[in-house]
Write a protein that holds these residues in place. Structure first.
Motif, PDB file in Angstrom:
ATOM      1  N   LEU A  45      -2.616   0.952 -35.856  1.00 18.42           N
ATOM      2  CA  LEU A  45      -4.028   1.097 -35.507  1.00 18.42           C
ATOM      3  C   LEU A  45      -4.224   2.074 -34.353  1.00 18.42           C
ATOM      4  O   LEU A  45      -5.186   2.842 -34.334  1.00 18.42           O
ATOM      5  CB  LEU A  45      -4.625  -0.265 -35.154  1.00 18.42           C
ATOM      6  CG  LEU A  45      -4.825  -1.215 -36.327  1.00 18.42           C
ATOM      7  CD1 LEU A  45      -5.299  -2.578 -35.837  1.00 18.42           C
ATOM      8  CD2 LEU A  45      -5.804  -0.631 -37.319  1.00 18.42           C
ATOM      9  N   ARG A  46      -3.313   2.074 -33.389  1.00 19.99           N
ATOM     10  CA  ARG A  46      -3.404   3.003 -32.273  1.00 19.99           C
ATOM     11  C   ARG A  46      -3.293   4.448 -32.761  1.00 19.99           C
ATOM     12  O   ARG A  46      -4.053   5.316 -32.352  1.00 19.99           O
ATOM     13  CB  ARG A  46      -2.302   2.705 -31.256  1.00 19.99           C
ATOM     14  CG  ARG A  46      -2.433   3.512 -29.971  1.00 19.99           C
ATOM     15  CD  ARG A  46      -1.276   3.272 -29.039  1.00 19.99           C
ATOM     16  NE  ARG A  46      -0.007   3.788 -29.539  1.00 19.99           N
ATOM     17  CZ  ARG A  46       0.349   5.080 -29.550  1.00 19.99           C
ATOM     18  NH1 ARG A  46      -0.480   5.993 -29.113  1.00 19.99           N
ATOM     19  NH2 ARG A  46       1.519   5.454 -30.003  1.00 19.99           N
ATOM     20  N   ARG A  47      -2.359   4.680 -33.703  1.00 19.33           N
ATOM     21  CA  ARG A  47      -2.218   6.035 -34.253  1.00 19.33           C
ATOM     22  C   ARG A  47      -3.460   6.443 -35.040  1.00 19.33           C
ATOM     23  O   ARG A  47      -3.897   7.587 -34.970  1.00 19.33           O
ATOM     24  CB  ARG A  47      -0.980   6.122 -35.131  1.00 19.33           C
ATOM     25  CG  ARG A  47       0.270   6.382 -34.320  1.00 19.33           C
ATOM     26  CD  ARG A  47       1.466   6.661 -35.195  1.00 19.33           C
ATOM     27  NE  ARG A  47       2.243   5.423 -35.234  1.00 19.33           N
ATOM     28  CZ  ARG A  47       2.662   4.797 -36.332  1.00 19.33           C
ATOM     29  NH1 ARG A  47       2.423   5.295 -37.513  1.00 19.33           N
ATOM     30  NH2 ARG A  47       3.340   3.701 -36.264  1.00 19.33           N
ATOM     31  N   LEU A  48      -4.020   5.499 -35.784  1.00 19.04           N
ATOM     32  CA  LEU A  48      -5.241   5.818 -36.533  1.00 19.04           C
ATOM     33  C   LEU A  48      -6.399   6.129 -35.589  1.00 19.04           C
ATOM     34  O   LEU A  48      -7.173   7.059 -35.826  1.00 19.04           O
ATOM     35  CB  LEU A  48      -5.611   4.659 -37.458  1.00 19.04           C
ATOM     36  CG  LEU A  48      -4.760   4.508 -38.715  1.00 19.04           C
ATOM     37  CD1 LEU A  48      -5.148   3.247 -39.460  1.00 19.04           C
ATOM     38  CD2 LEU A  48      -4.895   5.716 -39.605  1.00 19.04           C
ATOM     39  N   ARG A  49      -6.537   5.333 -34.522  1.00 19.77           N
ATOM     40  CA  ARG A  49      -7.605   5.585 -33.559  1.00 19.77           C
ATOM     41  C   ARG A  49      -7.412   6.923 -32.876  1.00 19.77           C
ATOM     42  O   ARG A  49      -8.370   7.630 -32.592  1.00 19.77           O
ATOM     43  CB  ARG A  49      -7.659   4.466 -32.513  1.00 19.77           C
ATOM     44  CG  ARG A  49      -8.543   3.345 -32.940  1.00 19.77           C
ATOM     45  CD  ARG A  49      -8.770   2.372 -31.815  1.00 19.77           C
ATOM     46  NE  ARG A  49      -8.221   1.093 -32.249  1.00 19.77           N
ATOM     47  CZ  ARG A  49      -7.152   0.496 -31.763  1.00 19.77           C
ATOM     48  NH1 ARG A  49      -6.505   1.042 -30.767  1.00 19.77           N
ATOM     49  NH2 ARG A  49      -6.741  -0.639 -32.238  1.00 19.77           N
ATOM     50  N   LYS A  50      -6.172   7.274 -32.625  1.00 19.29           N
ATOM     51  CA  LYS A  50      -5.875   8.553 -31.983  1.00 19.29           C
ATOM     52  C   LYS A  50      -6.339   9.713 -32.867  1.00 19.29           C
ATOM     53  O   LYS A  50      -6.823  10.727 -32.373  1.00 19.29           O
ATOM     54  CB  LYS A  50      -4.369   8.647 -31.731  1.00 19.29           C
ATOM     55  CG  LYS A  50      -3.956   9.696 -30.764  1.00 19.29           C
ATOM     56  CD  LYS A  50      -2.470   9.545 -30.485  1.00 19.29           C
ATOM     57  CE  LYS A  50      -2.036  10.519 -29.428  1.00 19.29           C
ATOM     58  NZ  LYS A  50      -0.607  10.408 -29.148  1.00 19.29           N
ATOM     59  N   LYS A  51      -6.228   9.543 -34.183  1.00 16.27           N
ATOM     60  CA  LYS A  51      -6.682  10.562 -35.126  1.00 16.27           C
ATOM     61  C   LYS A  51      -8.173  10.446 -35.400  1.00 16.27           C
ATOM     62  O   LYS A  51      -8.735  11.273 -36.106  1.00 16.27           O
ATOM     63  CB  LYS A  51      -5.930  10.412 -36.451  1.00 16.27           C
ATOM     64  CG  LYS A  51      -4.465  10.728 -36.378  1.00 16.27           C
ATOM     65  CD  LYS A  51      -3.839  10.540 -37.741  1.00 16.27           C
ATOM     66  CE  LYS A  51      -2.350  10.811 -37.708  1.00 16.27           C
ATOM     67  NZ  LYS A  51      -1.742  10.616 -39.024  1.00 16.27           N
ATOM     68  N   GLY A  52      -8.814   9.390 -34.894  1.00 14.48           N
ATOM     69  CA  GLY A  52     -10.238   9.207 -35.112  1.00 14.48           C
ATOM     70  C   GLY A  52     -10.567   8.476 -36.392  1.00 14.48           C
ATOM     71  O   GLY A  52     -11.710   8.451 -36.826  1.00 14.48           O
ATOM     72  N   LYS A  53      -9.560   7.858 -37.023  1.00 12.95           N
ATOM     73  CA  LYS A  53      -9.797   7.177 -38.292  1.00 12.95           C
ATOM     74  C   LYS A  53      -9.821   5.659 -38.150  1.00 12.95           C
ATOM     75  O   LYS A  53     -10.076   4.968 -39.108  1.00 12.95           O
ATOM     76  CB  LYS A  53      -8.714   7.562 -39.298  1.00 12.95           C
ATOM     77  CG  LYS A  53      -8.716   9.027 -39.619  1.00 12.95           C
ATOM     78  CD  LYS A  53      -7.642   9.356 -40.611  1.00 12.95           C
ATOM     79  CE  LYS A  53      -7.648  10.841 -40.917  1.00 12.95           C
ATOM     80  NZ  LYS A  53      -6.610  11.213 -41.854  1.00 12.95           N
ATOM     81  N   GLY A  54      -9.545   5.137 -36.996  1.00  9.59           N
ATOM     82  CA  GLY A  54      -9.437   3.698 -36.829  1.00  9.59           C
ATOM     83  C   GLY A  54     -10.681   3.056 -36.277  1.00  9.59           C
ATOM     84  O   GLY A  54     -10.617   2.000 -35.666  1.00  9.59           O
ATOM     85  N   LYS A  55     -11.823   3.678 -36.452  1.00  8.80           N
ATOM     86  CA  LYS A  55     -13.054   3.128 -35.905  1.00  8.80           C
ATOM     87  C   LYS A  55     -13.508   1.938 -36.740  1.00  8.80           C
ATOM     88  O   LYS A  55     -13.171   1.822 -37.900  1.00  8.80           O
ATOM     89  CB  LYS A  55     -14.140   4.191 -35.883  1.00  8.80           C
ATOM     90  CG  LYS A  55     -13.812   5.333 -34.967  1.00  8.80           C
ATOM     91  CD  LYS A  55     -14.884   6.365 -34.983  1.00  8.80           C
ATOM     92  CE  LYS A  55     -14.515   7.526 -34.073  1.00  8.80           C
ATOM     93  NZ  LYS A  55     -15.484   8.580 -34.120  1.00  8.80           N
ATOM     94  N   SER A  56     -14.307   1.112 -36.134  1.00 17.46           N
ATOM     95  CA  SER A  56     -14.814  -0.041 -36.851  1.00 17.46           C
ATOM     96  C   SER A  56     -15.829   0.402 -37.905  1.00 17.46           C
ATOM     97  O   SER A  56     -16.322   1.521 -37.887  1.00 17.46           O
ATOM     98  CB  SER A  56     -15.476  -1.030 -35.877  1.00 17.46           C
ATOM     99  OG  SER A  56     -16.623  -0.451 -35.347  1.00 17.46           O
ATOM    100  N   ARG A  57     -16.166  -0.477 -38.818  1.00 15.82           N
ATOM    101  CA  ARG A  57     -17.126  -0.136 -39.873  1.00 15.82           C
ATOM    102  C   ARG A  57     -18.498   0.167 -39.278  1.00 15.82           C
ATOM    103  O   ARG A  57     -19.200   1.045 -39.739  1.00 15.82           O
ATOM    104  CB  ARG A  57     -17.245  -1.296 -40.854  1.00 15.82           C
ATOM    105  CG  ARG A  57     -16.017  -1.461 -41.701  1.00 15.82           C
ATOM    106  CD  ARG A  57     -16.221  -2.576 -42.671  1.00 15.82           C
ATOM    107  NE  ARG A  57     -14.975  -2.826 -43.379  1.00 15.82           N
ATOM    108  CZ  ARG A  57     -14.809  -3.761 -44.263  1.00 15.82           C
ATOM    109  NH1 ARG A  57     -15.810  -4.574 -44.551  1.00 15.82           N
ATOM    110  NH2 ARG A  57     -13.675  -3.935 -44.863  1.00 15.82           N
ATOM    111  N   ARG A  58     -18.853  -0.594 -38.262  1.00 11.97           N
ATOM    112  CA  ARG A  58     -20.157  -0.375 -37.633  1.00 11.97           C
ATOM    113  C   ARG A  58     -20.209   1.014 -37.010  1.00 11.97           C
ATOM    114  O   ARG A  58     -21.190   1.743 -37.162  1.00 11.97           O
ATOM    115  CB  ARG A  58     -20.402  -1.444 -36.570  1.00 11.97           C
ATOM    116  CG  ARG A  58     -21.735  -1.242 -35.850  1.00 11.97           C
ATOM    117  CD  ARG A  58     -21.937  -2.297 -34.813  1.00 11.97           C
ATOM    118  NE  ARG A  58     -22.381  -3.506 -35.488  1.00 11.97           N
ATOM    119  CZ  ARG A  58     -22.476  -4.695 -34.918  1.00 11.97           C
ATOM    120  NH1 ARG A  58     -22.140  -4.843 -33.656  1.00 11.97           N
ATOM    121  NH2 ARG A  58     -22.908  -5.734 -35.570  1.00 11.97           N
TER     122      ARG A  58
END
Length: 94
Positions: free
Chosen positions: A76-89
């Motif tokens: 999840l940290r790697r996804l957030r770093k790429k900007g893809k791990g944001k919540s649905r909201r």
């Protein structure tokens, strides 16, 4: 089914070892009711072994779960770093 077999395997020797000491309503002169020497220490050793195996199993299972959680956090940290791990909201607000 497997859990039931494991419980039976853990409890069956206890009942076997407890059958070694004299019963309450057993006459001491009857040959089948005599105390079997060594059942007390055998019961204690058995309880100790079951406790040790249970503790080791518990520790192993917790370590595996913690490792899985750590991998998920890292993913999840790697996804957030790429900007893809944001919540649905947050993703729907764009």
């Amino acid at each position: 089914m497997a859990r039931g077999v494991c419980c039976f395997a853990a409890l069956a020797p206890v009942f076997f070892l407890l059958s070694g000491p004299q019963g309450r309503n057993c006459r001491s002169y009857e040959p089948g009711c005599s105390y079997v020497p060594g059942t007390g220490p055998a019961l204690l050793v058995y309880v100790g072994c079951v406790a040790a195996v249970g503790w080791l199993t518990y520790r192993r299972r917790r370590a595996v779960l913690e490792e899985r959680r750590a991998r998920e956090r890292e993913r999840l940290r790697r996804l957030r770093k790429k900007g893809k791990g944001k919540s649905r909201r947050a993703a729907s607000a764009r």
